[in-house]
Design an enzyme around this catalytic site. Structure first.
Site, PDB file in Angstrom:
ATOM      1  N   TYR A   1      -5.676  11.439  10.379  1.00  0.00           N
ATOM      2  CA  TYR A   1      -6.197  10.688  11.533  1.00  0.00           C
ATOM      3  C   TYR A   1      -7.231  11.534  12.288  1.00  0.00           C
ATOM      4  CZ  TYR A   1      -2.042   7.653  11.003  1.00  0.00           C
ATOM      5  OH  TYR A   1      -1.059   6.812  10.532  1.00  0.00           O
TER       6      TYR A   1
ATOM      7  N   HIS B   1       2.412  11.588   3.545  1.00  0.00           N
ATOM      8  CA  HIS B   1       1.672  10.380   3.908  1.00  0.00           C
ATOM      9  C   HIS B   1       1.660   9.327   2.793  1.00  0.00           C
ATOM     10  CE1 HIS B   1      -1.817   9.013   6.730  1.00  0.00           C
ATOM     11  NE2 HIS B   1      -1.039   8.007   6.374  1.00  0.00           N
TER      12      HIS B   1
END
Length: 282
Positions: free
Chosen positions: A51, A109
């Site tokens: 991110y 992730h």
């Protein structure tokens, strides 16, 4: 703090059932959003190395008046760091970036089965937990075959599995598979992101009117009643507070089925990111 329900994980730790998501939340404006979220009552802050905002989250941790021990900071291992040594170093680097001594929660992730190093990555998380670098370890976007493989190879079951879940892609089979293994499901993009109209869906709007709630609150409640942790993002303080206010009403079984019926299967994925195909090597 809106009487947020807690969820008990298979490692004995607890998490609030609503988290503040930070995808695309960056810079000074992002810092303002996160500080507002903490002020509104969020305690679980969900970020990721990919991110590109871990530093901003760390700044929020430093600036807020809420004590560090009351905050639950969660991040995720990127695909570029699945080898064991890379994963250990990335966990350490994440701690340095955020400026904290330990991660409250840390996930892989994506499984990246074509790369086929997710068992190695999971072993790194298991060891990092033993080293005291992480309190609770889990995964994201793992399918049953990925879960079974890491459990068999390491003897350690993830505490959570964060997966895509919203009314157009309810991912119910995977939610049930997680439950079978004692894994708490977290929902990412629970409002479907900007590329679909789930918040304008007639069924969702009619249920919101029925319960005198907002469409996002109906979707949040649908997740809570399915024992799914609701990871939600909002910029306005009003929406942030609304997304926490999920515990003073209950959807009927019939209404839950109505929301389930909106599922579109694979075409409902927000960006077509199938865990066996999606490549995330940043």
């Amino acid at each position: 703090m809106n009487n947020i329900k807690s969820m008990v994980l298979n490692d004995g730790s607890t998490l609030p059932s609503v988290a503040f998501g930070t995808v695309n939340v960056k810079g000074a404006l992002g810092l303002y959003d996160v500080l507002n979220a903490i002020e509104s009552g969020y305690r679980l802050i969900d970020t990721s190395t990919n991110y590109h905002n871990e530093g901003m989250v760390g700044e929020a941790v430093r600036r807020t008046a809420v004590p560090r021990e009351e905050l639950i900071i969660s991040s995720k291992l990127p695909g570029a760091a699945h080898s064991y040594d890379d994963a250990i170093q990335m966990i350490q680097e994440t701690l340095y970036r955020i400026g904290i001594d330990y991660m409250d929660k840390y996930l892989i992730h994506w499984p990246l089965p074509k790369q086929d190093q997710y068992v190695e990555a999971w072993q790194a998380l298991v060891d990092a937990q033993k080293f005291g670098l992480i309190k609770t370890i889990g995964v994201s976007n793992f399918l049953p075959e990925h879960l079974d493989r890491i459990i068999e190879k390491t003897g350690v079951t993830p505490a959570t599995n964060q997966i895509e879940r919203h009314p157009y892609f309810n991912n119910k089979a995977l939610v049930n598979e997680n439950k079978k293994r004692g894994i708490v499901t977290e929902a990412w993009s629970p409002l479907g992101r900007e590329i679909n109209d789930v918040l304008e869906n007639d069924t969702i709007i009619s249920l919101a009117q029925k319960y005198d709630k907002k469409p996002a609150q109906v979707i949040g409640r649908w997740n809570i009643q399915n024992d799914v942790l609701f990871v939600v993002k909002a910029s306005s303080p009003q929406h942030q507070k609304e997304n926490l206010n999920l515990f003073d009403f209950e959807l009927s079984d019939e209404d839950m089925k109505q929301i389930d019926s909106l599922d579109k299967g694979e075409p409902g994925r927000v960006e077509g990111q199938h865990p066996n195909e999606y490549e995330e090597y940043e």
